[in-house]
Enzyme design. Structure first.
Site, short mmCIF file in Angstrom:
data_model
loop_
_atom_site.label_atom_id
_atom_site.label_comp_id
_atom_site.label_asym_id
_atom_site.label_seq_id
_atom_site.Cartn_x
_atom_site.Cartn_y
_atom_site.Cartn_z
CG ASP A 1 24.37 2.23 13.32
OD1 ASP A 1 24.43 2.88 14.39
OD2 ASP A 1 25.15 1.30 13.06
NE ARG B 1 24.82 -3.31 27.50
CZ ARG B 1 25.47 -3.80 26.46
NH1 ARG B 1 26.57 -3.21 26.01
NH2 ARG B 1 25.03 -4.87 25.83
CG HIS C 1 25.50 0.01 16.55
ND1 HIS C 1 26.34 0.53 15.58
CD2 HIS C 1 26.31 -0.63 17.43
CE1 HIS C 1 27.59 0.22 15.87
NE2 HIS C 1 27.61 -0.49 16.99
CG ASP C 2 22.29 -4.16 19.24
OD1 ASP C 2 23.50 -3.87 19.20
OD2 ASP C 2 21.65 -4.29 20.30
CB SER D 1 30.12 -2.70 16.65
OG SER D 1 30.01 -1.65 17.59
#
Lengths: 345, 345
Positions: A289, A208, A319-320, A147
């Site tokens: 992603d 967040r 993405h994680d 990332s």
């Protein structure tokens, strides 16, 4: 950039204690290096570089860097026993085995929330170089970045290419994608809206929560949050909201607002010219992603023209995935960090 | 549900004036029908149903319903000359030709911003049925719904199946996707954050900006907003932010906060059991849609078991493709609304 002074004694255990085997050799140490760092957009700033290194003093060094909320504590060890942010990837038995490599990581500059200026990945990359100077590490065996850490790794390879043998850039490429930048810009606006009336925590929490949607995928949400919404006090509450509440408040508890804003901006400022990259590079892309589209990873590898290779991971975690699909990531790291004879350098 | 009274004279031009050809026959009329509507979660409410109908009095009726910000004015005509929300799809020369069909549309209940209770698509569908009663329209030739309108169309077909011959549901299916629900829940939180200190417009603007990301695609943003960010007053500003500012303020200017909140919730409350659908249905899905994944459209068509067919559109516009890929959508509507002899009913 210049080294101001070295780590403070209580935390810093010097590497050079290697002759005296009567004392158990520390397997992990933490330290802090004070530097005056010339920054790309903000002039010279006095900063502390807080690092952690785990592994035998004579082992080759692998620098590991994660997302903007990652830090110097990569994984649990004998000395620092709490779980790290990439705990399942840098443990005994994995490729990033602290018995085989020294695993080095640091807290990003700005992560403490006191540096309220534009921060570029150039600044992070230069900070890594200064840290290596301070620790007397001429060259890294590898830089493994995920990332934001992949962006910093690419920047480091472009600016300090002689100091790293191999770059692994996962879920981060030479530029931010414009759609992802728009998504982050709106997260920063959520923070600004909260700040309007001193609801800073609420703004950061909402930012967040929006970010979580970009880190994960519809597939995962479809499986986890498939119950119908409830009507509570006349308002509709969706199945994922409990999860998002927890994600928001956990983040708020550990993240200064300024750190979030400046590191989020830093992703959007990031640009590396692939022509400047001479270090052999493995780009790891996750098909699902939503922040780093596969097409951008392909583009980077095309521009690397033989100096880079692409590995594509399929995952419901988007993405994680780097932190979730640890078996798959470990096996890619294994194939990359092994030398031609199948042994590690 | 019961009809309270009919449209007020100044706006309402009755359909039944058809014998007198010396007066030019109105091609479009607007009206308002007052009803007492029993709502799913909120008891009986007195509501105004504001409609517009365009086309010859003897033509078959097609009901057209769009996203939560759509309204009764579908397209420009001789009487109401401003552009409508689906202007390029319902004009002379297109399948939805107001010379061939009567095009009927209404303002969603709650769109005026005064109905501050949970609204279900069941309520919208029942309102459509009451409106048809008031206008003396026993049966629709077709219901063409897009996004929220597709959900309302599915609900109408499930509850009032005898009143429609054909359903076209574009970019909306039998349920909201949990990921899309989470996205909308966070938009509603942005509004709530703004409302904390009467920054309602700012909260609603931010919600709309986040929604825009769900309506469009990374491909489009990648092409339109590829310039690097600027640093303005020490803050990073991304290329898409001007566009998002305009999108936000245009929306705020025309949308009451309560309307947004209640219609957004309504999408998340929506559930239709496909077993209840007996009307022949064409599901139009857009491959790049980030709100309604293709897999959900496929699932709906599977559950329709022979009563439904799927058309997939490829587009860089994602959820907004219905309003952007008008040639492609028109050609699908054409093939669906033509009868077996190739002529329109």
């Amino acid at each position: 950039m210049s080294l101001v002074n070295n780590a403070s004694p209580p935390e810093h255990v010097p590497v050079s204690v290697k002759a005296d085997f009567s004392i158990p050799r520390p397997q992990a140490r933490r330290g802090e290096v004070r530097v005056a760092l010339p920054m790309r957009y903000a002039g010279v700033h006095d900063l502390s570089l807080r690092y952690e290194m785990q592994g035998p003093a004579d082992a080759p060094v692998v620098f590991v860097a994660g997302g903007i909320s990652a830090h110097r504590h990569v994984s649990a060890g004998t000395e620092f026993t709490e779980r790290g942010w990439a705990n399942d990837l840098a443990v005994s038995g994995r490729t990033l085995d602290p018995e085989r490599f020294r695993i080095l990581a640091f807290d990003y500059i700005g992560a403490e929330g006191l540096l309220d200026v534009p921060i570029d990945t150039v600044d992070q990359a230069d900070a890594v170089a200064v840290l290596l100077d301070a620790l007397d590490i001429p060259r890294l065996r590898a830089f493994v970045g995920y990332s934001y850490g992949a962006m910093v790794g690419l920047q480091f390879a472009a600016r300090h290419g002689m100091r790293v043998s191999r770059l692994i850039a996962a879920s981060g490429v030479h530029r931010p994608h414009p759609y992802a930048s728009a998504w982050r810009a709106l997260q920063r606006r959520a923070v600004a809206l909260g700040q309007l009336q001193c609801a800073d925590a609420q703004g950061l929490g909402l930012a967040r929560q929006f970010a979580m949607l970009s880190y994960r995928t519809p597939e995962e949400f479809g499986e986890r949050f498939d119950s119908p919404p409830e009507i509570i006090n006349g308002r509709v509450r969706c199945a994922a909201e409990d999860y998002l509440d927890v994600a928001g408040s956990q983040y708020v508890a550990r993240t200064p607002v300024t750190a979030f804003l400046r590191l989020s901006e830093s992703i959007d400022l990031h640009r590396v010219n692939p022509d400047d990259l001479r270090v052999p590079t493995t780009v790891i892309a996750v098909e699902s992603d939503r922040l780093v589209p596969l097409s951008d990873s392909v583009l980077l590898v095309e521009k690397l023209a033989g100096r880079g290779g692409l590995r594509v991971v399929r995952s419901a975690y988007g993405h994680d995935a780097f932190l979730k699909e640890t078996d798959r990531i470990d096996s890619i790291l294994n194939s990359v960090l092994r030398d031609n004879d199948g042994v590690f350098a």
